[in-house]
Design a protein around this motif. Structure first.
Motif, short mmCIF file in Angstrom:
data_model
loop_
_atom_site.label_atom_id
_atom_site.label_comp_id
_atom_site.label_asym_id
_atom_site.label_seq_id
_atom_site.Cartn_x
_atom_site.Cartn_y
_atom_site.Cartn_z
N ASP A 1 0.89 -1.35 -0.01
CA ASP A 1 0.11 -0.05 -0.16
C ASP A 1 0.95 1.14 0.17
N ILE A 2 2.21 1.16 -0.01
CA ILE A 2 2.89 2.14 -0.16
C ILE A 2 3.44 2.69 -1.55
N CYS A 3 3.20 3.66 -2.26
CA CYS A 3 3.77 4.08 -3.59
C CYS A 3 4.86 4.93 -3.28
N SER A 4 5.46 5.01 -4.55
CA SER A 4 6.61 6.24 -4.59
C SER A 4 5.91 7.76 -4.15
N SER A 5 4.79 7.78 -4.67
CA SER A 5 4.23 9.09 -4.67
C SER A 5 4.01 9.33 -3.07
N LEU B 1 6.19 21.77 -10.12
CA LEU B 1 6.44 20.48 -9.21
C LEU B 1 6.73 19.54 -10.29
N VAL B 2 7.96 19.06 -10.16
CA VAL B 2 8.53 17.95 -11.20
C VAL B 2 8.75 16.65 -10.49
N PHE B 3 8.09 15.48 -11.00
CA PHE B 3 8.19 14.32 -10.23
C PHE B 3 9.07 13.22 -11.05
N VAL B 4 10.03 12.76 -10.60
CA VAL B 4 10.93 11.91 -11.21
C VAL B 4 10.71 10.49 -10.55
N THR B 5 10.11 9.68 -11.65
CA THR B 5 10.08 8.20 -11.13
C THR B 5 9.88 7.24 -12.14
N GLN B 6 10.15 5.82 -11.99
CA GLN B 6 10.01 4.86 -12.87
C GLN B 6 8.64 4.09 -12.34
N THR B 7 8.21 4.13 -11.13
CA THR B 7 7.19 3.51 -10.44
C THR B 7 5.97 4.45 -10.25
N PRO B 8 5.13 4.94 -11.22
CA PRO B 8 4.07 5.90 -11.05
C PRO B 8 3.03 5.26 -10.30
N ASP B 9 1.95 5.91 -9.89
CA ASP B 9 0.82 5.37 -9.09
C ASP B 9 0.08 4.51 -10.34
N TYR B 10 -0.17 5.53 -11.62
CA TYR B 10 -1.04 4.78 -12.70
C TYR B 10 -0.32 4.94 -14.00
N LEU B 11 -0.68 3.99 -14.92
CA LEU B 11 -0.08 4.35 -16.42
C LEU B 11 -0.59 5.78 -16.87
N LEU B 12 -1.64 6.22 -16.55
CA LEU B 12 -2.14 7.52 -16.83
C LEU B 12 -3.18 7.80 -15.73
N PRO B 13 -3.43 9.05 -15.08
CA PRO B 13 -2.66 10.12 -15.43
C PRO B 13 -1.35 10.13 -14.90
N ALA B 14 -0.60 11.02 -15.28
CA ALA B 14 0.83 11.19 -14.59
C ALA B 14 0.48 11.40 -13.09
N THR B 15 1.57 11.20 -12.26
CA THR B 15 1.46 11.27 -10.64
C THR B 15 1.78 12.72 -10.18
N SER B 16 2.32 13.51 -11.00
CA SER B 16 2.53 14.84 -10.45
C SER B 16 1.49 15.84 -10.04
N PRO B 17 0.31 15.59 -11.08
CA PRO B 17 -1.07 16.29 -10.74
C PRO B 17 -1.61 15.66 -9.52
N ALA C 1 2.99 20.83 -13.31
CA ALA C 1 3.30 19.88 -12.91
C ALA C 1 3.56 18.91 -14.18
N LEU C 2 4.70 18.04 -14.04
CA LEU C 2 4.98 17.16 -15.06
C LEU C 2 6.00 15.92 -14.26
N ASP C 3 5.81 14.73 -14.93
CA ASP C 3 6.57 13.64 -14.82
C ASP C 3 7.76 13.42 -15.49
N ILE C 4 8.90 12.93 -14.92
CA ILE C 4 10.06 12.63 -15.72
C ILE C 4 10.15 11.03 -15.48
N SER C 5 10.23 9.92 -16.54
CA SER C 5 10.57 8.78 -16.29
C SER C 5 12.00 8.39 -16.61
N LEU C 6 12.70 8.52 -15.49
CA LEU C 6 14.25 8.36 -15.50
C LEU C 6 14.28 7.67 -14.18
#
Lengths: 76, 350
Positions: free
Chosen positions: B54-58, B82-98, B112-117
């Motif tokens: 139950d714990i996500c990166s976000s 807000l810039v969120f860097v992750t490769q383990t986001p909450d969902y495929l979409l939407p991005a997690t930063s919003p 707000a935007l996600d970066i996948s690195l």
């Protein structure tokens, strides 16, 4: 680069295996002490001593120490 | 060459969060006692923090950021980036930063935007957010970087599972005259296969075969939704590119490496990092490690090392740093930056 020196450098990465075990024909992956961590030491040694970047496939395709010596030589 | 000099942005504070649950390498049943001790001796990893389902990166980044904003006493309305860097986001979409924007109580006037690195992500994230602040239109921004990579590892894969831990971070940056970040950023997509999850994206969508565990080698079994790490290739990459990246950075910007206080490396594994340190002739005391207690936490390793190993120094001194991230992509980069008595929150555990 010299084969004999390469064999010595190769043998130096092992702690338990006696250095007399290592010859150009040694099938190194059959040695008890061989492990993925020794493989990293070999890659580091080749990088430091010969300035060559070995790939995982280079280690996988070599059977004997001489095989690896030839790969390193060809990449120099 | 992607050398960037980005003025007028500076770090105000930094915070990290890890799961409470600690797992020791000595407890991993995949290893014999000897293997486990050799593994810890070589990689440096003694224990890691592992996120429960139950714990996500976000979540980790949220708690790090919430604490930091309270410590900084920043008005949340003023944060416009807000810039969120992750490769383990909450969902495929939407991005997690919003999702994080809303949860942190930031205003609508926040981009707000996600970066996948991954391993290089913190350095890349700093380049993006400092660029945005540099113009002076946005005065305050948050860089969140975190991963729960342990969730992608097969428990039957001794090359990944014992190495990776989970962590999230928050770095607060502001528009500030005089601040300056210097970057050297690079990419080699020919190595995209060496750290990879094959299925589950749109190239290879999840299918029944994806779940089938495949034996690769002794101690290495995984399915196609789990992480592949070609250790030897990554090692060769790390020991050559990371030192070269820092050398290029220092040559291009005419930096004297001796006047740098700290070299903060992505915590890949200690054997590799020590090779990198020795190639650059850096003294041990300038190269902090957090890998012993936290493992490799992907994009969070650099801020996690700063918080857990350098807190007092960062809070009380003006310091010059070079940070270097390298890995999945393959992607790598180094950055030179200054910190001047920044706020460092106590490590958050959830």
């Amino acid at each position: 680069m010299e084969l004999q020196e390469f064999i010595t450098n190769f043998a130096n990465q092992f702690e338990e295996t006696d250095s007399s075990v290592f010859t150009k024909d040694t099938i190194f992956k059959d040695l008890d002490e061989w492990s993925s961590l020794i493989a990293l030491s070999i890659i580091a040694m080749v990088d430091e001593e010969y300035g060559v970047a070995l790939k995982g496939d280079d280690i996988r395709s070599a059977n004997t120490i001489e095989d690896l010596f030839e790969i390193v030589k060809s990449k120099k | 060459m992607a050398f960037l000099s980005i003025p007028n942005a500076a770090i105000a504070g930094i915070s990290t969060c890890v799961p409470k649950q600690e797992e020791f390498c000595s407890e991993i049943t995949l290893f014999s006692e000897e293997e486990s001790s050799n593994f810890s001796k070589t990689t440096g990893v003694i224990s890691r923090r592992v996120a429960s389902p139950d714990i996500c990166s976000s979540d980790l980044c949220y708690h790090a950021a919430d604490k930091l904003l309270n410590n900084l006493q920043w008005d949340r309305e003023e944060i416009e980036c807000l810039v969120f860097v992750t490769q383990t986001p909450d969902y495929l979409l939407p991005a997690t930063s919003p999702i994080l924007q809303k949860r942190l109580g930031l205003s609508e006037n926040c981009l707000a935007l996600d970066i996948s690195l991954g391993c290089s992500g913190y350095v890349y994230g700093l380049s993006v957010i400092s660029s945005m602040l540099s113009h002076g239109n946005i005065k305050k921004g948050l860089l969140l970087a975190g991963d729960t990579i342990s969730k992608t590892c097969s428990k039957n894969d001794k090359t990944t599972y014992p190495l990776f831990g989970d962590a999230g971070s928050a770095t607060a940056l502001e528009f500030q005259g005089g601040g300056n970040f210097l970057f050297n950023l690079k990419t080699d997509g020919s190595g995209s296969n060496v750290i990879k999850i094959e299925d589950g994206g749109f190239r290879n969508p999840t299918n029944y075969e994806s779940f089938k565990e495949i034996k690769i080698d002794g101690g290495i079994s995984r399915n196609k939704l789990q992480l592949i790490l070609e250790g030897m290739d990554v090692f060769t990459f790390g020991i050559s590119k990371a030192p070269a990246s820092i050398k290029e950075l220092s040559e291009h910007f005419e930096l004297n490496l001796e006047s740098v206080d700290y070299f903060i490396f992505h915590q890949a594994n200690k054997f590799m990092n020590e090779k990198i340190r020795k190639k650059l002739n850096l003294p041990v005391e300038k190269v902090p490690y957090s890998i012993e207690r936290f493992g490799n936490t992907s994009c969070a390793t650099i801020p996690l090392t700063m918080v857990t190993e350098m807190k007092d120094k960062l809070e009380n001194n003006r310091l010059f740093h070079i940070a270097c991230g390298f890995g999945v992509g393959l992607s790598w980069g180094s950055v030179y930056f200054e910190t001047n008595k920044i706020v460092v929150s106590d490590l958050v555990e959830i």
